[in-house]
Design a protein around this motif. Structure first.
Motif, mmCIF file in Angstrom:
data_model
loop_
_atom_site.group_PDB
_atom_site.id
_atom_site.type_symbol
_atom_site.label_atom_id
_atom_site.label_comp_id
_atom_site.label_asym_id
_atom_site.label_seq_id
_atom_site.Cartn_x
_atom_site.Cartn_y
_atom_site.Cartn_z
ATOM 1 N N TRP A 890 0.670 -1.194 0.285
ATOM 2 C CA TRP A 890 0.180 0.257 0.088
ATOM 3 C C TRP A 890 0.493 1.518 -0.009
ATOM 4 N N PHE A 891 1.502 0.741 0.994
ATOM 5 C CA PHE A 891 2.446 2.413 1.001
ATOM 6 C C PHE A 891 3.554 2.600 -0.371
ATOM 7 N N LEU A 892 4.268 1.739 -0.320
ATOM 8 C CA LEU A 892 5.185 1.436 -1.823
ATOM 9 C C LEU A 892 4.643 2.346 -3.204
ATOM 10 N N LEU A 893 3.406 1.570 -3.699
ATOM 11 C CA LEU A 893 2.525 1.613 -4.654
ATOM 12 C C LEU A 893 1.631 2.808 -4.449
ATOM 13 N N ASP A 894 1.292 3.599 -3.133
ATOM 14 C CA ASP A 894 0.233 4.677 -2.657
ATOM 15 C C ASP A 894 -0.984 3.998 -3.415
ATOM 16 N N LEU A 895 -1.153 2.261 -2.931
ATOM 17 C CA LEU A 895 -2.887 1.604 -3.598
ATOM 18 C C LEU A 895 -2.579 1.269 -4.438
ATOM 19 N N LYS A 896 -2.058 1.508 -5.264
ATOM 20 C CA LYS A 896 -1.586 1.168 -7.092
ATOM 21 C C LYS A 896 -3.149 -0.260 -7.347
ATOM 22 N N ARG A 897 -2.244 -0.743 -6.426
ATOM 23 C CA ARG A 897 -2.505 -2.240 -6.657
ATOM 24 C C ARG A 897 -3.612 -2.574 -6.173
ATOM 25 N N GLU A 898 -3.966 -2.012 -4.803
ATOM 26 C CA GLU A 898 -5.248 -1.980 -4.225
ATOM 27 C C GLU A 898 -7.047 -1.348 -5.095
ATOM 28 N N LEU A 899 -6.542 -0.207 -6.043
ATOM 29 C CA LEU A 899 -8.001 -0.939 -6.855
ATOM 30 C C LEU A 899 -8.345 -0.231 -8.423
ATOM 31 N N VAL A 900 -9.080 -0.211 -8.532
ATOM 32 C CA VAL A 900 -8.654 0.002 -9.861
ATOM 33 C C VAL A 900 -8.789 0.887 -10.733
ATOM 34 N N TYR A 901 -8.108 1.422 -12.161
ATOM 35 C CA TYR A 901 -7.592 2.412 -12.557
ATOM 36 C C TYR A 901 -7.944 3.883 -12.613
ATOM 37 N N ASP A 902 -9.922 3.553 -12.159
ATOM 38 C CA ASP A 902 -10.178 5.080 -11.814
ATOM 39 C C ASP A 902 -10.521 5.369 -10.783
ATOM 40 N N ASP A 903 -10.265 4.279 -9.852
ATOM 41 C CA ASP A 903 -9.717 4.951 -8.578
ATOM 42 C C ASP A 903 -9.012 4.840 -7.806
ATOM 43 N N VAL A 904 -8.144 4.761 -8.477
ATOM 44 C CA VAL A 904 -5.950 4.301 -8.496
ATOM 45 C C VAL A 904 -6.485 6.382 -8.558
#
Length: 982
Positions: A890-904
């Motif tokens: 979560w911290f490494l990628l600013d939650l990029k892999r936890e969310l779909v692109y529109d939510d990112v």
């Protein structure tokens, strides 16, 4: 076809056994009602019945497994014992269905069997054999005697598959299976989505308080004096609780009496119950349980009877200070008074001396560390009796003594003392009691009630004061640790206007036309609370990331774009030239290795060509660097050792927007001062032998991309020499003068060797990073529509350019994930390169070379410990995963892999705006919100570290980003309010 069925059955059995063993390892236990056990029993039954002779199971038997096991039991002792137990269980189930009362042995089995599903009852014989640890033995017996029971095509007749199947059952039969009812006792390793659905169904009937409404700070709750807080919950282990009230191996039962009346509330009559006094190694506990809970099985109680759990009491005697005993009328009443002065509901004993018996057992249990004050008297022939104290006379002296029984005291106040420890009300004086009290003891006992009330009042006030003082100290600590995580100014979402509409096209156009219409803070407030209109992200993101400054005119923005594009093209020309050399070197090394293999194969016939080939290999592998040495000997002047450094690209020398300029003296251009010339010269010398060394994606490279000229390089080298000469002390200068007398050829050779070594180190470093980048680019978001081969090439170009400028950092896995959303929105290489450079100024600290990840974990630990202590305690108890390693991605990628692109997109722009609107560590609060959204699921399922990692991995790209952002903003506001103490 038959072979396929046997293979399928064996593979199915192997998979189920594997799942059971994994469950045993990860959960430390396997529940009897686990779905893996149900599947296992069904699979074993299918294997055992495969190819079974009809006469072996009986023609008219509906339960073929039972018939087979009974037939085996005639000649196999373990199967005979199993048949007896299985038949007993079948009788119990049948009697339960007929609602007839079974024998006493069956009663203990009924609660466990009443919840069995039809599938479990159907496989009852296999389950019983498994739990009795004889299933593997019976199956092995069937394999060894398969000719009696099976056809030729049966799996147990197979000489290979049969023994394998029997051996697979050894592991499950060696496990211990639990009957413990947990919060989710039908544990089936449910998926994260199933857990969320279960929670939604459950929360629809039982609403729980939102975690955001929990108090921001709370002192650890003391043991409450009210019976409601200390009541035992009607959990699945309620029957165990009722059984624990009797004598057991965990606690000694000192006293027990039924039909003790208690009036739990003023608006209801007294109800009878069972009073018990228990003693363990360190504490004594008094329990009172209503008779309604003592009679029958708790699981069979209907709903209106379940309220009796609210009236049950569990009292720790270490909290009790006084016992008020009254003997008028009935058998006697005891009122317990705790340290905080609150009275417990009176306990009314039936007639027959039970009150005195209770006090006697209590006094014996307190010894040797505690005692009653005054103690009970010992009377010959009667045992323990109440002290012979006299009532205070209303007329005359208080010391007047009457021999009449009605003048003797019937009300007593006993105090529980622990002489060897500090009492809550001050250290008591030790007094020795004989057959009668001395005058001091009697006067102390007859002290006025006012003195007792004053002591209790003082104790309550002192407790309140010290509680308040502890709260203030903890609040001060909280402010010290959390004040740096949030901005101290609270930004309201509705002042001066509603910000939840976000940054709209109308507001943005007005700002571009007139920069004074909105200030920077107002625009960031709109983005923080409402996000950016998707159609505006390409224009707004460069402002949020710092590529542009708010208030820049259009001409200023164009100038910045031109500078960034020139820098990007210059950087690309440099690393493309280096890449050409890398490709050529790899091609030559490949050719040399191939030639070496061919020469080794021919070495048996002709050893001489091998030596020639090896010599040829070494000349080929060094050909590039030899040409460089020759050119450098001709064109470069002697340089001092101080002027030559290992190529290194620091972060300095940037444009106002943070990017590098070719003319700014950035180390990137200086580092390439040699490799640029190297690429020109090496390509010219190798043109005839390596015509296909052109770097990839030349078509997408701008036409201006060309290697840097040599004249600035020479001028820069001369400048470095002059600076180093001025900085040298006289001794070194004299030594240099002496060295200058040496032949110039020696200096030229040393200089060329050093330059060659530097170039080789640079090429090795870049080659390593290039391979990492190419591997990650090819697998970056392959399922997203934007990343076609052409756009993946753009991603590679940007990443290579950034790494070329930051070779001392190098490429780390995850950087492509941070670059990808920027490229999707901006769709421009130079712009994405500049914005990515700005983004990495904050994100670099989270990568291994930055060392900031431990700080993130520590801040996360502080936040959740203060804002949700209940969840923190669970994490601490279940394997202590308060290190929060599950938040690493979560911290490494600013939650990029936890969310779909529109939510990112929405989450990232909120993080960038939050730096100025609420907190520069807003990603911490998003992570905390992500945990808090599922806190009830985590608590209900008692998750440990393995469970929580599995849960969040399965929930990736299934989160509600709007809910998480809203909760994160509330948590920030909560911490800000806590710090300001409003």
């Amino acid at each position: 076809q038959r072979y396929t069925i046997k293979s399928f059955l064996l593979l199915l059995q192997w998979n189920i056994v594997k799942q059971i063993m994994e469950e045993a390892v990860t959960r430390k236990f396997v529940h009897e009602d686990s779905s893996h056990i149900v599947s296992f029993c069904a699979a074993v039954e299918a294997c055992v019945l495969h190819g079974l002779k009809r006469r072996a199971a009986g023609f008219l038997r509906s339960n073929k497994i039972a018939a087979l096991f009974m037939k085996v039991g005639k000649s196999f002792t373990p199967a005979e014992e199993l048949c007896r137990k299985a038949q007993e269980l079948e009788q119990i189930i049948e009697s339960k269905r007929n609602q007839s009362m079974p024998n006493q042995d069956s009663v203990r089995r009924l609660p466990r069997l009443s919840s069995l599903s039809p599938q479990v009852v159907r496989n009852l014989w296999i389950r019983t054999a498994l739990f009795e640890k004889v299933l593997d033995k019976i199956v092995l017996y069937l394999v060894e005697n398969s000719s009696k029971f099976y056809e030729k095509e049966a799996i147990l007749m197979d000489p290979v598959d049969g023994p394998i199947l029997a051996s697979l059952l050894v592991g499950p039969c060696a496990l211990e299976y639990t009957k413990m009812k947990t919060a989710d006792h039908f544990w089936t390793d449910p998926s994260a989505d199933e857990l969320v659905q279960r929670h939604r169904i459950h929360s629809g009937h039982c609403r729980q308080e939102s975690p955001t409404k929990r108090p921001a700070l709370c002192i650890q709750k003391r043991h409450s004096s009210s019976s409601i807080d200390e009541r035992p919950y009607p959990s699945p282990s309620a029957r165990d609780y009722v059984e624990s009230l009797h004598q057991n191996n965990r606690a000694t039962l000192l006293f027990g009496k039924n039909n003790v009346l208690v009036q739990p509330r003023d608006d209801m009559e007294a109800i009878p119950g069972y009073l018990s006094l228990h003693q363990t190694a360190d504490i004594m506990t008094l329990k009172w349980t209503p008779n309604q809970l003592m009679n029958g099985s708790v699981g069979d109680l209907d709903y209106e009877h379940s309220v009796y759990w609210d009236y049950a009491m569990t009292i720790r005697l270490e909290e009790i200070v006084y016992l008020h005993c009254h003997q008028q009328g009935s058998g006697g009443t005891v009122v317990l008074v705790s340290q905080d002065g609150i009275q417990r509901p009176p306990l009314r004993f039936p007639r027959g001396g039970h009150l005195l018996q209770f006090l006697s057992c209590l006094e014996n249990g307190l010894l040797p560390h505690g005692q009653l004050d005054p103690p009970l008297w010992s009377q010959r022939g009667k045992g323990k009796v109440f002290p012979k104290l006299r009532n205070k006379c209303s007329q005359g002296s208080s010391d007047s003594v009457s021999d009449k029984e009605e003048d003797e005291a019937t009300d007593y106040v006993f105090r529980i003392l622990f002489p060897n420890s500090q009492s809550e009300f001050g250290k008591s004086k030790r007094r020795h009691y004989g057959g009668h009290f001395d005058s001091y003891a009697v006067s102390l006992y007859r002290a006025p009630l006012k003195l007792l009330c004053d002591q209790m009042k003082y104790q309550i006030i002192s407790r309140a004061f010290y509680g308040w003082l502890a709260y203030c100290r903890q609040l001060s600590t909280v402010r010290t640790h959390l004040s740096a995580l949030v901005n101290h100014t609270i930004v309201a979402p509705d002042v001066p206007c509603d910000a939840f509409t976000g940054l709209t096209a109308e507001v943005w156009q007005r700002f571009l036309q007139d920069c004074t219409a909105y200030n920077e803070q107002e625009l960031l407030r709109l983005v923080y609370f409402g996000g950016v209109d998707p159609s505006l992200r390409k224009e707004v993101w460069p402002f949020l990331l710092g590529h542009y400054q708010f208030g820049m005119s259009e001409s200023d923005r164009k100038e910045v774009d031109e500078q960034v594009r020139a820098c990007y093209e210059q950087t690309m020309s440099e690393w493309l030239g280096c890449e050409a050399i890398v490709r050529q070197r790899e091609k030559e090394q490949h050719a040399a290795a191939l030639a070496k293999c061919l020469s080794v194969s021919a070495s048996v016939d002709n050893p001489n060509p091998v030596q020639r080939m090896l010599h040829h290999d070494s000349s080929i592998s060094n050909e590039v660097f030899e040409s460089v040495e020759e050119v450098d000997q001709i064109e470069t002047e002697p340089k001092s050792k101080e002027a030559k450094q290992v190529p290194k690209i620091p972060n300095g020398g940037a444009l106002p927007n943070g990017t590098s300029s070719p003319d700014s003296g950035h180390p990137s251009s200086r580092n390439f001062s040699v490799t640029s010339g190297l690429s020109d010269r090496s390509l010219s010398t190798e043109d005839s032998t390596a015509p296909d060394t052109t770097p990839r994606n030349i078509t997408s490279t701008p036409p201006q991309l060309a290697p840097a000229p040599q004249s600035p390089v020479k001028a820069h080298e001369e400048e470095l020499e002059a600076d180093s000469a001025k900085a040298q002390p006289p001794a070194l200068q004299e030594e240099k003068d002496l060295q200058a007398k040496d032949p110039p050829e020696k200096e030229e050779k040393e200089s060329a060797a050093e330059v060659t070594q530097e170039i080789e180190e640079l090429l090795d470093m870049y080659t390593m990073n290039l391979h990492r980048i190419e591997k990650d680019v090819q697998r970056c978001d392959r399922n997203y529509w934007y990343f076609t081969p052409a756009n993946l090439e753009k991603l590679r170009n940007i990443m290579c350019s950034y790494i070329w400028q930051h070779l001392e950092i190098g490429y780390v896995q995850g950087m492509c994930d941070l670059l990808a959303p920027l490229l999707v929105i901006l769709d421009d290489e130079a712009m994405a390169f500049s914005c990515f450079t700005e983004l990495m100024k904050r994100m670099n600290q989270n990568f291994p070379h930055g060392g900031g990840m431990d700080t993130q974990f520590a801040n996360m630990r502080s936040l959740i410990q203060i804002l949700d202590s209940e969840l923190f305690e669970l994490m601490h108890q279940n394997g202590d995963y308060t290190h929060f390693y599950f938040c690493y991605r979560w911290f490494l990628l600013d939650l990029k892999r936890e969310l779909v692109y529109d939510d990112v997109f929405a989450v990232w722009e909120t993080i960038w705006a939050a730096k100025y609107a609420s907190s520069g560590h807003f990603v911490l609060f998003i992570a905390l919100a992500l945990v808090e959204v599922y806190r009830d699921i985590i608590l209900e399922n008692n998750m440990d570290f393995t469970d929580i990692i599995k849960f969040f991995n399965e929930m990736a790209e299934h989160h509600n980003s709007k809910q998480i952002l809203t909760l994160a903003r509330e948590l920030v506001c909560k911490v800000q309010t806590l710090i300001e103490n409003k």
